[in-house]
Scaffold this motif. Structure first.
Motif, mmCIF file in Angstrom:
data_model
loop_
_atom_site.group_PDB
_atom_site.id
_atom_site.type_symbol
_atom_site.label_atom_id
_atom_site.label_comp_id
_atom_site.label_asym_id
_atom_site.label_seq_id
_atom_site.Cartn_x
_atom_site.Cartn_y
_atom_site.Cartn_z
ATOM 1 N N GLU A 141 0.829 -1.209 0.000
ATOM 2 C CA GLU A 141 0.000 0.000 0.000
ATOM 3 C C GLU A 141 0.864 1.260 0.000
ATOM 4 O OE1 GLU A 141 -0.825 -2.619 2.243
ATOM 5 O OE2 GLU A 141 -2.212 -3.239 0.651
ATOM 6 N N LYS A 235 -13.124 4.962 7.485
ATOM 7 C CA LYS A 235 -12.809 3.638 8.000
ATOM 8 C C LYS A 235 -12.319 2.726 6.883
ATOM 9 C CE LYS A 235 -14.785 -0.222 10.608
ATOM 10 N NZ LYS A 235 -16.011 -0.745 11.280
ATOM 11 N N ALA A 238 -8.822 3.775 5.920
ATOM 12 C CA ALA A 238 -7.843 3.393 6.942
ATOM 13 C C ALA A 238 -7.448 1.924 6.842
ATOM 14 C CB ALA A 238 -8.403 3.688 8.334
ATOM 15 N N GLU A 239 -8.318 1.101 6.261
ATOM 16 C CA GLU A 239 -7.968 -0.302 6.054
ATOM 17 C C GLU A 239 -6.848 -0.439 5.029
ATOM 18 O OE1 GLU A 239 -11.577 -2.159 4.876
ATOM 19 O OE2 GLU A 239 -12.504 -2.059 6.869
ATOM 20 N N PRO A 242 -3.131 2.328 6.988
ATOM 21 C CA PRO A 242 -3.251 2.311 8.449
ATOM 22 C C PRO A 242 -2.819 3.600 9.133
ATOM 23 C CG PRO A 242 -2.324 0.249 7.655
ATOM 24 C CD PRO A 242 -2.366 1.176 6.477
ATOM 25 N N GLU A 243 -1.876 4.351 8.506
ATOM 26 C CA GLU A 243 -1.425 5.589 9.147
ATOM 27 C C GLU A 243 -2.528 6.634 9.266
ATOM 28 O OE1 GLU A 243 0.979 5.411 5.209
ATOM 29 O OE2 GLU A 243 0.021 3.997 6.569
ATOM 30 N N LYS A 245 -5.126 6.233 10.822
ATOM 31 C CA LYS A 245 -5.607 6.131 12.198
ATOM 32 C C LYS A 245 -4.870 7.080 13.129
ATOM 33 C CE LYS A 245 -6.746 1.256 11.474
ATOM 34 N NZ LYS A 245 -6.453 -0.146 11.865
#
Length: 258
Positions: A141, A235, A238-239, A242-243, A245
């Motif tokens: 990613e 959400k 964010a999957e 991840p950053e 979050k």
């Protein structure tokens, strides 16, 4: 990238999607009413430049040279509100451009990851092409750096740098590219070409990747949707990243001790 972008977005593709200009709108305060006095110097300068370009009738004087940089003349209420309108308009155009580029990046990575298109490297100065790279080098990613100068480091394929001594140019095979162009030309022929055709969570990723310093609250202001709807798309984004979050309010600087 330009060939695919043109096939996917037709006349909306400008060819400059990789590095669009962006103007940060000053932070809104007091219930959404912007204030020139509370804007940062660089934001005031950006608004001043917009007014000079699009509203010469305001006859804004040139900025003076101050101790810490350019100092713009005070704004009237009419000038400031018009500047804010122009800034928001500029931001939306920039978001559309960056969203289009992000969509093409996703498409290319998907094809390479699924081995429907092949990639190889070549030294920047010239020479032989490498063997086709395994599809696993596209299984990440964090590949945006590769699309800045179309280079990657074969010794550190997932490095976040964009260029250096060990970096080489990225090429794709003609057969895979032509198949992708054909698919996109047919699939997108009647589709809308603005960012409205791009899923919101992908647009969120495009904004965050382009401006990593923006907080979640600042990003949400660029989307015309309810808080609940934005949270749902955030959400999903964010999957993938991840950053996101960690994209909360900025940390307060430490206070000096006495």
């Amino acid at each position: 990238m330009n060939q695919i972008g043109k096939a996917k977005f037709a006349e909306s593709w400008t060819g400059f999607e990789g590095s669009p200009p962006r103007l940060l709108t000053p932070t809104e305060v007091f219930g959404g009413t912007p204030s020139a006095e509370l804007a940062k110097p660089n934001e005031q300068l950006a608004i001043d430049q917009l007014l000079k370009k699009h509203r010469p009738d305001f006859a804004r004087p040139d900025p003076e040279r101050g101790r810490f940089g350019a100092v713009v003349a005070p704004f009237t209420f009419e000038q400031w509100m018009e500047g804010i309108r122009l800034a928001r308009e500029s931001d939306q155009k920039s978001l559309d451009i960056r969203s289009r580029f992000a969509a093409v990046v996703d498409l290319v990575v998907e094809r390479l990851r699924e081995s429907r298109m092949k990639s190889a490297l070549r030294p920047i100065k010239g020479g032989d092409f490498s063997v086709f790279l395994p599809s696993s080098v596209w299984n990440s990613e964090r590949l945006d750096a590769r699309f800045s100068l179309c280079q990657m480091n074969p010794l550190k394929p997932f490095d976040i740098g964009i260029a250096g001594d060990d970096y080489q140019l990225i090429f794709v095979d003609v057969v895979g590219l032509e198949a992708l162009l054909k698919d996109e030309s047919c699939a997108e022929q009647a589709a809308p070409s603005s960012s409205s055709s791009i899923e919101p969570w992908r647009r969120i990723l495009a904004v965050k990747k382009s401006s990593p310093h923006l907080t979640r609250s600042e990003i949400s202001k660029q989307f015309a949707m309810s808080t609940r709807e934005f949270d749902r798309h955030w959400k999903r984004a964010a999957e993938v990243m991840p950053e996101l979050k960690k994209a909360g309010p900025p940390k307060k600087p430490p206070q000096p001790s006495t």
